[in-house]
Design an enzyme around this catalytic site. Structure first.
Site, PDB file in Angstrom:
ATOM      1  N   GLN A   4      20.889  11.437 -31.729  1.00 48.17           N
ATOM      2  CA  GLN A   4      20.474  10.434 -30.741  1.00 48.17           C
ATOM      3  C   GLN A   4      20.408  11.080 -29.352  1.00 48.17           C
ATOM      4  O   GLN A   4      19.764  12.097 -29.186  1.00 48.17           O
ATOM      5  CB  GLN A   4      21.408   9.221 -30.807  1.00 48.17           C
ATOM      6  CG  GLN A   4      21.298   8.429 -32.118  1.00 48.17           C
ATOM      7  CD  GLN A   4      20.048   7.542 -32.207  1.00 48.17           C
ATOM      8  OE1 GLN A   4      19.177   7.557 -31.325  1.00 48.17           O
ATOM      9  NE2 GLN A   4      19.949   6.757 -33.282  1.00 48.17           N
ATOM     10  N   SER A   5      21.088  10.524 -28.353  1.00 50.40           N
ATOM     11  CA  SER A   5      20.876  10.978 -26.977  1.00 50.40           C
ATOM     12  C   SER A   5      21.523  12.305 -26.637  1.00 50.40           C
ATOM     13  O   SER A   5      21.386  12.777 -25.496  1.00 50.40           O
ATOM     14  CB  SER A   5      21.350   9.901 -25.998  1.00 50.40           C
ATOM     15  OG  SER A   5      20.485   8.788 -26.050  1.00 50.40           O
ATOM     16  N   VAL A   6      22.214  12.941 -27.573  1.00 52.85           N
ATOM     17  CA  VAL A   6      22.603  14.338 -27.336  1.00 52.85           C
ATOM     18  C   VAL A   6      21.349  15.182 -27.124  1.00 52.85           C
ATOM     19  O   VAL A   6      21.382  16.187 -26.412  1.00 52.85           O
ATOM     20  CB  VAL A   6      23.462  14.874 -28.501  1.00 52.85           C
ATOM     21  CG1 VAL A   6      23.712  16.374 -28.362  1.00 52.85           C
ATOM     22  CG2 VAL A   6      24.794  14.123 -28.554  1.00 52.85           C
ATOM     23  N   LYS A  26      18.968  14.455 -25.244  1.00 53.84           N
ATOM     24  CA  LYS A  26      18.730  14.465 -23.802  1.00 53.84           C
ATOM     25  C   LYS A  26      19.419  15.656 -23.152  1.00 53.84           C
ATOM     26  O   LYS A  26      18.867  16.332 -22.274  1.00 53.84           O
ATOM     27  CB  LYS A  26      19.239  13.155 -23.180  1.00 53.84           C
ATOM     28  CG  LYS A  26      18.494  11.890 -23.597  1.00 53.84           C
ATOM     29  CD  LYS A  26      19.097  10.669 -22.931  1.00 53.84           C
ATOM     30  CE  LYS A  26      18.257   9.413 -23.166  1.00 53.84           C
ATOM     31  NZ  LYS A  26      18.269   8.952 -24.560  1.00 53.84           N
TER      32      LYS A  26
END
Length: 366
Positions: A89-91, A93
């Site tokens: 997921q947002s890792v 980013k």
């Protein structure tokens, strides 16, 4: 397994799907350097009791603790194995945040440039006037609400993560972004977390550096850090990378990524860039507009959070990479929580990180 595309991200389906993303939606490969992979040595530390408590209560798929470059804890649950690629997921980013640091150091991307100079398709949107740094710090003033329980599925359709719907006309990320309107405040005034910022940042990075995002990550991060497995990155129906949530890698390679930060960049990413991770404008962060809050975080900058004095890469459904330079340690947790946000399990993660790092921190000199 037959997994419904509209529900693959949530429980119970994500117990399987987070380890099989490439079987559900299109991905591209992020290649490692075949000649420069490095083994992670092992060492001993008394952390099993902490890991037992975490794994019993937090839908953990894998957890590692690295100290001084050696694995002192490595545990797999829910059928995950060392070679399994797991969605973070947002890792993703934070992976992009490190890549942008490399591109800035190389003079290929200027944080002060307005994003519309690189992506003119969003010139008439809420992104008009926003700089690359605004995207990095989540301070672009756009009218997009990151609420996973309400309307986020509309953006998932553009990313290819959700079936089409009559109410959503955007068929790709670049179809969706120009339709985002301005917020009622100005760029830089508030911390306003929004995944489209990251995907737009990825497009800008591609155009500035002249190569697809998967190739740039492979060339500047995945190969140099010594990854032992290729990673995967999901792409939308037009082939645009969904780096805001679609990065998939092994537990050990996420740990290597955290080790790169804990070690000061090793000449791959500049120490100056790493020193600013999570250290954003405190006044803008205090005026945050994040549904559900920031889970005790102290700041955000360059696509990394900061909590309890440490930089932190974090993704919904329980993904976490936390480097601790004082303890010379990295804690990595991959999970498949049933719900996107879970305050109780978030607290368990935070306690595990603090307790593990406290045990590993060198005793003060007398």
């Amino acid at each position: 397994m037959a997994v419904p595309l509209e529900s693959w991200q949530v429980g119970p389906w994500n117990r399987w799907s987070y380890q099989h993303v490439g079987e559900l939606i299109p991905t591209v490969r992020v290649r490692r350097d075949m000649g420069h992979g490095c083994e992670l040595p092992t060492a001993k530390a008394q952390l099993d009791d902490l890991a037992d408590a975490l794994c019993e209560a937090a839908y953990v798929d894998g957890v590692t603790v690295l100290r001084n470059g050696a694995l002192v804890l490595e545990r797999y649950e829910n059928g995950m194995e060392p070679q399994t690629l797991h969605l973070s997921q947002s890792v993703g980013k934070s992976v992009l945040g490190l890549l942008v640091g490399v591109l800035v150091q190389r003079g290929e991307l200027d944080p002060a440039v307005e994003v519309t100079q690189l992506v003119p398709e969003v010139a008439a949107s809420g992104y008009a006037g926003a700089t690359i740094q605004h995207l990095l710090d989540m301070t672009a003033a756009i009218d997009f609400v990151e609420d996973y329980a309400v309307d986020f599925w509309r953006y998932d359709i553009a990313c290819g993560w959700h079936p089409p719907h009559l109410d959503v006309t955007a068929k790709s990320i670049l179809d969706f972004l120009p339709g985002i309107a301005s917020a009622t405040w100005g760029h830089g005034e508030r911390f306003h977390y929004a995944t489209p910022n990251t995907d737009l940042l990825g497009i800008a990075a591609e155009r500035a550096a002249g190569a697809p995002l998967a190739e740039l990550i492979a060339r500047h991060l995945w190969g140099p850090l010594g990854a032992e497995r290729d990673a995967e990155l999901t792409v939308d129906p037009a082939g645009t990378a969904a780096i805001g949530g679609g990065f998939c890698a092994t537990l050990r390679d996420y740990t290597r990524l955290g080790g790169l930060v804990a070690d000061g960049g090793r000449g791959i990413v500049s120490y100056d860039w790493l020193s600013r991770l999570g250290n954003g404008d405190p006044e803008a962060f205090a005026r945050c507009t994040v549904p559900g809050g920031v889970s005790g975080a102290d700041g955000y900058r360059n696509q990394w959070w900061r909590r309890d004095g440490r930089p932190m890469a974090r993704g919904i459904h329980g993904q976490l990479v936390v480097p601790d330079r004082d303890a010379r340690a990295v804690v990595t947790i991959l999970s498949s929580w049933p719900n996107a946000v879970d305050a109780g399990r978030e607290a368990l993660h935070r306690r595990f990180v603090n307790d593990a790092c406290a045990r590993l921190r060198p005793a003060p000199a007398r």
